[in-house]
Enzyme design. Structure first.
Site, short mmCIF file in Angstrom:
data_model
loop_
_atom_site.label_atom_id
_atom_site.label_comp_id
_atom_site.label_asym_id
_atom_site.label_seq_id
_atom_site.Cartn_x
_atom_site.Cartn_y
_atom_site.Cartn_z
N ASN A 9 34.21 38.96 32.69
CA ASN A 9 33.02 39.45 33.40
C ASN A 9 32.05 39.96 32.35
O ASN A 9 32.26 41.04 31.79
CB ASN A 9 33.45 40.56 34.37
N TRP A 10 31.01 39.17 32.09
CA TRP A 10 30.06 39.56 31.03
C TRP A 10 29.11 40.67 31.49
O TRP A 10 28.36 41.22 30.69
CB TRP A 10 29.28 38.33 30.53
N LYS A 11 29.08 40.95 32.81
CA LYS A 11 28.18 41.98 33.34
C LYS A 11 26.74 41.68 32.86
O LYS A 11 26.37 40.52 32.76
CB LYS A 11 28.65 43.37 32.93
N HIS A 95 32.45 44.31 43.06
CA HIS A 95 32.79 45.05 41.83
C HIS A 95 32.35 46.50 42.01
O HIS A 95 31.33 46.77 42.65
CB HIS A 95 32.08 44.40 40.64
N GLU A 97 30.84 48.44 40.17
CA GLU A 97 29.46 48.71 39.73
C GLU A 97 28.45 48.27 40.79
O GLU A 97 27.40 48.87 40.92
CB GLU A 97 29.22 48.03 38.37
N GLU A 165 40.84 47.01 40.27
CA GLU A 165 40.14 47.63 39.15
C GLU A 165 39.94 49.12 39.44
O GLU A 165 38.96 49.50 40.11
CB GLU A 165 38.77 46.97 38.95
N GLY A 171 35.81 50.19 31.47
CA GLY A 171 34.96 50.53 30.34
C GLY A 171 35.29 51.85 29.67
O GLY A 171 34.50 52.37 28.88
N SER A 210 39.67 47.98 31.25
CA SER A 210 40.11 48.20 29.87
C SER A 210 41.28 47.33 29.42
O SER A 210 42.14 47.78 28.65
CB SER A 210 40.41 49.69 29.65
N GLY A 232 34.43 44.18 28.75
CA GLY A 232 34.03 44.27 27.34
C GLY A 232 34.75 43.29 26.42
O GLY A 232 34.13 42.68 25.54
#
Ligand code: PGA
Length: 250
Positions: A9-11, A95, A97, A165, A171, A210, A232
């Site tokens: 997931n490159w966000k 997600h 976020e 998640e 993160g 993570s 990440g």
């Protein structure tokens, strides 16, 4: 047995120059034996370019969100059909976020999942508790409620993936213990079968939050963990390749 998936997931990261990571990733994973499914979800701007770049490599590409409707007056939104048209085969939905930055609730996530299926995309539906919820001993209650509300009837291994998640692990470099991951994944497997029938036992269950080269093998060894949703550490092939290799070896 559920199929194994390593999803990146490159966000909101990645410019055209970063597409070279796909070449490095493709070259490095070409010789991995019993390779799992490998998926990268870049920002929308890179989706068609990454799809072209990944052609013939076996690397799938996906979106990070979609709107429930197929088209219309929704400035700034992307339809599932547009993702499919751009070459996506998957879309991440719900997600944390999105749930926090855009106030997405379970009903909206379920509507988005139905939109993904309408466009023949695999819906990767995310669930996870906050730190306060875990500390209050409410983790399974929260996950159960999110699964019940966000995963529509019709979920099958072919059209749905669930990502656990924990919000506090995203993160942060912190992860639950393997026993805590095992508890949640076993619970999710049981709830999915209860709600969607015996075939739902093969819906892939990913852990996210993570995941790094240094902890991937330990996490993928946990029962009922069929892969990872990696933020990440998916941005650079040098980090993501050992994660894919760890999943292949698990
Ligand atoms: P992280 O993100 O790997 O950077 O913790 C995971 C995710 O949010 O999907």
């Amino acid at each position: 047995m559920a199929r194994k998936i390593a999803a990146g997931n490159w966000k909101m990261n990645g410019l055209k120059a970063d597409l070279a990571e796909i070449d490095s990733l493709a070259a490095a994973i070409a010789d991995i034996e019993s390779r799992p499914e490998v998926l990268i979800c870049p920002p929308f701007t890179l989706l068609p370019l990454m799809h072209e770049r990944a052609a013939g490599t076996g690397i799938a590409v996906g979106g990070q969100d979609c709107h429930p409707e197929p088209s219309g007056a929704h400035t700034g939104d992307i339809a599932a059909e547009m993702l499919a048209d751009a070459g996506a085969s998957h879309v991440i939905l719900g997600h944390s976020e999105r749930r926090s930055d855009h106030a997405e609730d379970d009903a909206l996530v379920a509507a988005k999942a139905r939109a993904a299926w309408r466009a023949e995309l695999v819906a990767i539906i995310c669930v996870g508790e906050s730190e306060a919820e875990r500390d209050a001993g409410r983790t399974l209650e929260v996950i159960g409620r999110q699964l019940a509300g966000s995963v529509p009837q019709g979920a099958r291994p072919e059209n749905t993936v669930i990502a656990y998640e924990p919000v506090w692990a995203i993160g942060t470099g912190r992860t639950p213990t393997t026993a805590e991951i095992a508890e949640v994944h076993a619970f999710m497997r049981e709830r999915l079968v209860a709600a969607h029938g015996a075939a739902a036992a093969d819906i892939p269950l990913l852990y996210g939050g993570s995941v790094k080269p240094g902890n991937a093998a330990e996490i993928f060894a946990v029962a009922d963990v069929d892969g990872g949703l990696v933020g990440g550490a998916s941005l650079r092939a040098a980090d993501f390749v050992p994660i894919v290799a760890a999943l292949a070896a698990s």
